[in-house]
Design a protein around this motif. Structure first.
Motif, PDB file in Angstrom:
ATOM      1  N   VAL A  77       6.187 -12.033 -10.002  1.00  0.00           N
ATOM      2  CA  VAL A  77       5.457 -11.097  -9.135  1.00  0.00           C
ATOM      3  C   VAL A  77       5.021 -11.783  -7.835  1.00  0.00           C
ATOM      4  O   VAL A  77       5.095 -11.192  -6.757  1.00  0.00           O
ATOM      5  N   LYS A  78       4.624 -13.052  -7.936  1.00  0.00           N
ATOM      6  CA  LYS A  78       4.255 -13.779  -6.712  1.00  0.00           C
ATOM      7  C   LYS A  78       5.471 -13.932  -5.795  1.00  0.00           C
ATOM      8  O   LYS A  78       5.385 -13.806  -4.580  1.00  0.00           O
ATOM      9  N   MET A  79       6.632 -14.167  -6.407  1.00  0.00           N
ATOM     10  CA  MET A  79       7.857 -14.298  -5.628  1.00  0.00           C
ATOM     11  C   MET A  79       8.164 -12.995  -4.884  1.00  0.00           C
ATOM     12  O   MET A  79       8.464 -13.009  -3.688  1.00  0.00           O
ATOM     13  N   GLN A 125      11.870 -21.100   6.560  1.00  0.00           N
ATOM     14  CA  GLN A 125      11.492 -20.525   5.268  1.00  0.00           C
ATOM     15  C   GLN A 125      11.508 -21.597   4.206  1.00  0.00           C
ATOM     16  O   GLN A 125      12.319 -22.506   4.257  1.00  0.00           O
ATOM     17  N   LYS A 126      10.579 -21.433   3.270  1.00  0.00           N
ATOM     18  CA  LYS A 126      10.518 -22.432   2.202  1.00  0.00           C
ATOM     19  C   LYS A 126      11.293 -21.977   0.973  1.00  0.00           C
ATOM     20  O   LYS A 126      11.534 -22.779   0.077  1.00  0.00           O
ATOM     21  N   GLY A 127      11.673 -20.714   0.890  1.00  0.00           N
ATOM     22  CA  GLY A 127      12.604 -20.347  -0.187  1.00  0.00           C
ATOM     23  C   GLY A 127      12.225 -19.170  -1.059  1.00  0.00           C
ATOM     24  O   GLY A 127      13.083 -18.640  -1.756  1.00  0.00           O
ATOM     25  N   GLY A 170       1.387 -23.381  -8.383  1.00  0.00           N
ATOM     26  CA  GLY A 170       2.283 -23.498  -7.229  1.00  0.00           C
ATOM     27  C   GLY A 170       3.263 -22.339  -7.147  1.00  0.00           C
ATOM     28  O   GLY A 170       3.243 -21.434  -7.989  1.00  0.00           O
ATOM     29  N   ASN A 171       4.111 -22.380  -6.114  1.00  0.00           N
ATOM     30  CA  ASN A 171       5.128 -21.335  -5.954  1.00  0.00           C
ATOM     31  C   ASN A 171       6.377 -21.720  -6.745  1.00  0.00           C
ATOM     32  O   ASN A 171       7.428 -21.994  -6.184  1.00  0.00           O
ATOM     33  N   ALA A 172       6.266 -21.731  -8.083  1.00  0.00           N
ATOM     34  CA  ALA A 172       7.412 -22.129  -8.900  1.00  0.00           C
ATOM     35  C   ALA A 172       8.402 -20.980  -9.033  1.00  0.00           C
ATOM     36  O   ALA A 172       8.039 -19.808  -8.911  1.00  0.00           O
ATOM     37  N   HIS A 231       6.006 -10.726  -4.120  1.00  0.00           N
ATOM     38  CA  HIS A 231       4.961 -10.635  -3.081  1.00  0.00           C
ATOM     39  C   HIS A 231       5.446 -11.330  -1.813  1.00  0.00           C
ATOM     40  O   HIS A 231       5.346 -10.797  -0.709  1.00  0.00           O
ATOM     41  N   ASN A 232       6.004 -12.519  -1.974  1.00  0.00           N
ATOM     42  CA  ASN A 232       6.477 -13.251  -0.802  1.00  0.00           C
ATOM     43  C   ASN A 232       7.674 -12.567  -0.156  1.00  0.00           C
ATOM     44  O   ASN A 232       7.800 -12.557   1.066  1.00  0.00           O
ATOM     45  N   GLY A 233       8.560 -12.002  -0.975  1.00  0.00           N
ATOM     46  CA  GLY A 233       9.691 -11.267  -0.419  1.00  0.00           C
ATOM     47  C   GLY A 233       9.193 -10.096   0.432  1.00  0.00           C
ATOM     48  O   GLY A 233       9.682  -9.865   1.546  1.00  0.00           O
ATOM     49  N   ILE A 234       8.224  -9.391  -0.091  1.00  0.00           N
ATOM     50  CA  ILE A 234       7.646  -8.267   0.663  1.00  0.00           C
ATOM     51  C   ILE A 234       6.966  -8.792   1.931  1.00  0.00           C
ATOM     52  O   ILE A 234       7.057  -8.180   2.996  1.00  0.00           O
ATOM     53  N   GLU A 235       6.339  -9.942   1.802  1.00  0.00           N
ATOM     54  CA  GLU A 235       5.703 -10.588   2.969  1.00  0.00           C
ATOM     55  C   GLU A 235       6.753 -10.828   4.070  1.00  0.00           C
ATOM     56  O   GLU A 235       6.526 -10.533   5.242  1.00  0.00           O
ATOM     57  N   TYR A 236       7.907 -11.336   3.681  1.00  0.00           N
ATOM     58  CA  TYR A 236       8.995 -11.559   4.642  1.00  0.00           C
ATOM     59  C   TYR A 236       9.380 -10.226   5.322  1.00  0.00           C
ATOM     60  O   TYR A 236       9.595 -10.173   6.524  1.00  0.00           O
ATOM     61  N   ALA A 237       9.522  -9.186   4.510  1.00  0.00           N
ATOM     62  CA  ALA A 237       9.957  -7.895   5.058  1.00  0.00           C
ATOM     63  C   ALA A 237       8.904  -7.353   6.022  1.00  0.00           C
ATOM     64  O   ALA A 237       9.225  -6.899   7.124  1.00  0.00           O
ATOM     65  N   ALA A 284      17.671 -12.339   8.674  1.00  0.00           N
ATOM     66  CA  ALA A 284      17.252 -12.397  10.079  1.00  0.00           C
ATOM     67  C   ALA A 284      16.688 -13.784  10.390  1.00  0.00           C
ATOM     68  O   ALA A 284      16.924 -14.349  11.463  1.00  0.00           O
ATOM     69  N   ARG A 285      15.936 -14.354   9.426  1.00  0.00           N
ATOM     70  CA  ARG A 285      15.433 -15.721   9.635  1.00  0.00           C
ATOM     71  C   ARG A 285      16.598 -16.694   9.705  1.00  0.00           C
ATOM     72  O   ARG A 285      16.611 -17.604  10.530  1.00  0.00           O
ATOM     73  N   ALA A 286      17.583 -16.491   8.813  1.00  0.00           N
ATOM     74  CA  ALA A 286      18.735 -17.394   8.792  1.00  0.00           C
ATOM     75  C   ALA A 286      19.506 -17.298  10.107  1.00  0.00           C
ATOM     76  O   ALA A 286      19.924 -18.305  10.674  1.00  0.00           O
ATOM     77  N   VAL A 342      -0.459 -17.730  -6.800  1.00  0.00           N
ATOM     78  CA  VAL A 342      -1.719 -17.749  -6.049  1.00  0.00           C
ATOM     79  C   VAL A 342      -1.375 -17.478  -4.596  1.00  0.00           C
ATOM     80  O   VAL A 342      -0.591 -18.206  -3.994  1.00  0.00           O
ATOM     81  N   SER A 343      -1.916 -16.435  -4.047  1.00  0.00           N
ATOM     82  CA  SER A 343      -1.620 -16.109  -2.654  1.00  0.00           C
ATOM     83  C   SER A 343      -2.882 -16.103  -1.817  1.00  0.00           C
ATOM     84  O   SER A 343      -3.961 -15.788  -2.295  1.00  0.00           O
ATOM     85  N   GLY A 344      -2.693 -16.437  -0.548  1.00  0.00           N
ATOM     86  CA  GLY A 344      -3.811 -16.383   0.397  1.00  0.00           C
ATOM     87  C   GLY A 344      -3.939 -17.644   1.221  1.00  0.00           C
ATOM     88  O   GLY A 344      -4.845 -17.774   2.033  1.00  0.00           O
ATOM     89  N   GLY A 345      -3.005 -18.569   0.991  1.00  0.00           N
ATOM     90  CA  GLY A 345      -3.024 -19.799   1.784  1.00  0.00           C
ATOM     91  C   GLY A 345      -4.285 -20.614   1.514  1.00  0.00           C
ATOM     92  O   GLY A 345      -4.978 -20.405   0.520  1.00  0.00           O
TER      93      GLY A 345
HETATM   94  C1  6PG Z   1       0.923 -16.806   0.178  1.00  0.00           C
HETATM   95  C2  6PG Z   1       2.099 -17.240   1.011  1.00  0.00           C
HETATM   96  C3  6PG Z   1       2.430 -18.682   0.727  1.00  0.00           C
HETATM   97  C4  6PG Z   1       3.216 -19.342   1.822  1.00  0.00           C
HETATM   98  C5  6PG Z   1       4.663 -18.967   1.848  1.00  0.00           C
HETATM   99  C6  6PG Z   1       5.280 -19.041   3.189  1.00  0.00           C
HETATM  100  O1  6PG Z   1       1.121 -15.855  -0.558  1.00  0.00           O
HETATM  101  O2  6PG Z   1      -0.142 -17.400   0.302  1.00  0.00           O
HETATM  102  O3  6PG Z   1       3.182 -16.439   0.741  1.00  0.00           O
HETATM  103  O4  6PG Z   1       3.019 -18.726  -0.527  1.00  0.00           O
HETATM  104  O5  6PG Z   1       2.619 -19.173   3.031  1.00  0.00           O
HETATM  105  O6  6PG Z   1       5.297 -19.891   0.999  1.00  0.00           O
HETATM  106  O7  6PG Z   1       6.630 -18.906   3.010  1.00  0.00           O
HETATM  107  P1  6PG Z   1       7.735 -19.380   4.016  1.00  0.00           P
HETATM  108  O8  6PG Z   1       7.403 -20.780   4.422  1.00  0.00           O
HETATM  109  O9  6PG Z   1       8.967 -19.293   3.200  1.00  0.00           O
HETATM  110  O10 6PG Z   1       7.685 -18.441   5.163  1.00  0.00           O
END
Ligand code: 6PG
Length: 476
Positions: free
Chosen positions: A181-183, A259-261, A101-103, A185-191, A286-288, A127-130
């Motif tokens: 690193v997954k965290m 956002q989930k965090g 999970g996204n711990a 990854h998600n931060g970069i995803e946000y950016a 910006a999301r906030a 684990v990334s990729g939905g």
């Molecule tokens: C991934 C995604 C996945 C999820 C995010 C979305 O790598 O597969 O990042 O972890 O879609 O948690 O994040 P928010 O809900 O915070 O936008």
């Protein structure tokens, strides 16, 4: 026959991971808090491979070959601790609990240390990729003890996405390294998402393009250096027409990003590490801002004035926005990688940043052509201080900077919020500056708090006696 791997927590992510293992010829033990989900999985997808469903945790554990590999796919936080507490007493030394999970990486560090005392291996795996990735090949970022990777890695590599036959999975480092690193990854995803959104906004508001036209622009960019999953899906979202109103889909969605965090965690960790991930921070803020309806309503009611400037741009808007997007993206990644390197040093993880770029090339949300260049940069120079000084990126930013400045100026003049572009540019200029006004800040600190300063011309710490007549400098 015993199962090679087990999955507990069979909501859609867990279910798809289990199916992925089974489709790769592994026998998969199944468990879920309520047995209904387990039964459903076997009924619907039993033909895809070999599953051993169990109703009780004890039967599930008994159905696994040793060392046991138990993938936990439940909600981060309390539910993960509950599952660990349930399974740990049933396992034997050498067995592995894998939290997919996204711990939060600090939770992972805590859990790893506690389980190590019992001889168990705890592997926090990003684990990334939905959902689709989980089923067809995610990017996997496992941390935990290196020894566990010998028994676990091959299975994870089997189900991971591949680039030229190479799996998007590697042992990231010990304890919380994988989740860290997954965290990021998600931060970069946000950016990335924020920058794309700003590009869209400028093309629409300044360029006057309709969403469908902007979709075509993104499709076009997707063929070039910006080619990535997020650009590709942006085109799809912009193309979408709402069935009930006939309006562009993007116009019928409430403009409040949730956002989930994980983005917020990235920024919190960066603050503690002292790494300026301004691109990620701006995207979280910006999301906030978007999600603060009361403040936005108050501003609207008060009629906060905007500029009177005409909607023009002193250049080729489309080409300039592409440059601004690319340059800002480089900054966001440079910052994210710097954060990974800083944490690696802080926790002694010994993370290979090039390997992270490599396993992000497919399967994950930020997958992009671009990552090949990041991998090459770190392969050439593992200790690279910032990606911005690598030849490829230096070249790209040199080529982009005029356009980037024009775009930031246009946004500012026309009152279109582009915090991602603007802050990336400010960061770039901050790095470039020969002298920063930080010297003045040191002076202020010394004035009000005797916090001392260093001089450019000699070693040592100094303090000026500001309150005295002659304001003499003394050694501090
Ligand atoms: C991934 C995604 C996945 C999820 C995010 C979305 O790598 O597969 O990042 O972890 O879609 O948690 O994040 P928010 O809900 O915070 O936008």
């Amino acid at each position: 026959e015993k199962a090679q791997i087990g999955v507990t927590g069979l909501a859609v992510m867990g279910r798809n991971l289990a199916r992925n293992f089974a489709r790769h010829g592994h026998t998969v033990a199944l468990h879920n808090r309520s047995y209904g989900r387990t039964k459903e999985l076997v009924e619907e997808f039993g033909h895809e491979g070999k599953f051993i469903p169990s109703e009780s945790a004890a039967d599930f554990v008994a159905s696994l070959e040793r060392p046991r590999r138990v993938v936990i796919m439940v909600k981060a936080g309390g539910p993960t601790d509950a599952v660990i507490d349930e399974f740990a007493p049933l396992l034997e030394p050498g067995d592995m609990l894998i939290d997919a999970g996204n711990a939060h990486y600090l939770d992972t560090r805590r859990r790893e240390a506690a389980l190590k005392a019992k001889g168990l291996h705890f592997v926090g795996a990003g684990v990334s990729g939905g959902e689709e990735g989980a089923l067809h090949g995610p990017s996997i970022m496992p941390g935990g003890p290196k020894e566990s990777y010998d028994a676990l890695g091959p299975l994870l590599e089997d189900i991971a996405a591949k680039v030229d036959g190479e799996p998007c999975c590697v042992h990231v480092g010990p304890d919380g390294a994988g989740h860290f690193v997954k965290m990021v990854h998600n931060g970069i995803e946000y950016a990335d998402m924020q920058l794309i959104a700003e590009a869209y906004d400028l093309l629409r508001q300044v360029g006057g393009h309709e969403p469908a036209e902007i979709a075509a622009i993104f499709q076009d960019w997707n063929e070039g250096r910006l080619g990535s999953y997020l650009i590709e899906i942006t085109a799809e979202v912009l193309k979408q027409v709402d069935a009930s109103t006939g309006k562009p889909f993007v116009d019928i969605v409430v403009d409040q990003a949730e956002q989930k965090g994980t983005g917020r965690w990235t920024v919190q960790a960066a603050l503690d590490l002292g790494v300026p991930v301004s691109g990620i921070a701006e995207s979280v803020f910006a999301r906030a801002l978007s999600g603060g309806p009361d403040v936005r309503k108050a501003a609207a009611d008060a009629g906060l004035p905007g500029p009177t400037a005409e909607k023009t741009h002193a250049g080729d808007l489309k080409a300039d926005v592409e440059q601004a997007l690319f340059a800002s993206k480089i900054v966001a990644y440079a910052q994210g990688f710097q954060q990974i390197q800083a944490a690696s040093k802080e926790y002694g993880w010994d993370i290979d940043p090039g390997a992270m770029a490599k396993i992000w090339r497919a399967g994950c949300i930020i997958r992009a052509k671009f990552l090949d260049f990041i991998k090459q940069a770190y392969d050439k120079q593992p200790e690279l201080a910032t990606l911005l000084v690598d030849d490829y990126f230096l070249d790209a930013v040199s080529g982009a900077q005029d356009a980037w400045r024009r775009v930031a100026a246009t946004a500012a003049q026309q009152g279109i919020p582009a915090p991602g572009f603007a802050s990336a540019l400010a960061y770039y200029d901050g790095l470039r500056a020969k002298r920063l006004p930080a010297a003045l800040i040191q002076g202020q600190r010394d004035f009000f708090g005797a916090h001392t300063y260093h001089r450019v011309d000699k070693d040592g710490s100094f303090h000026t006696l500001w309150a005295t007549e002659d304001r003499k400098e003394v050694d501090a």
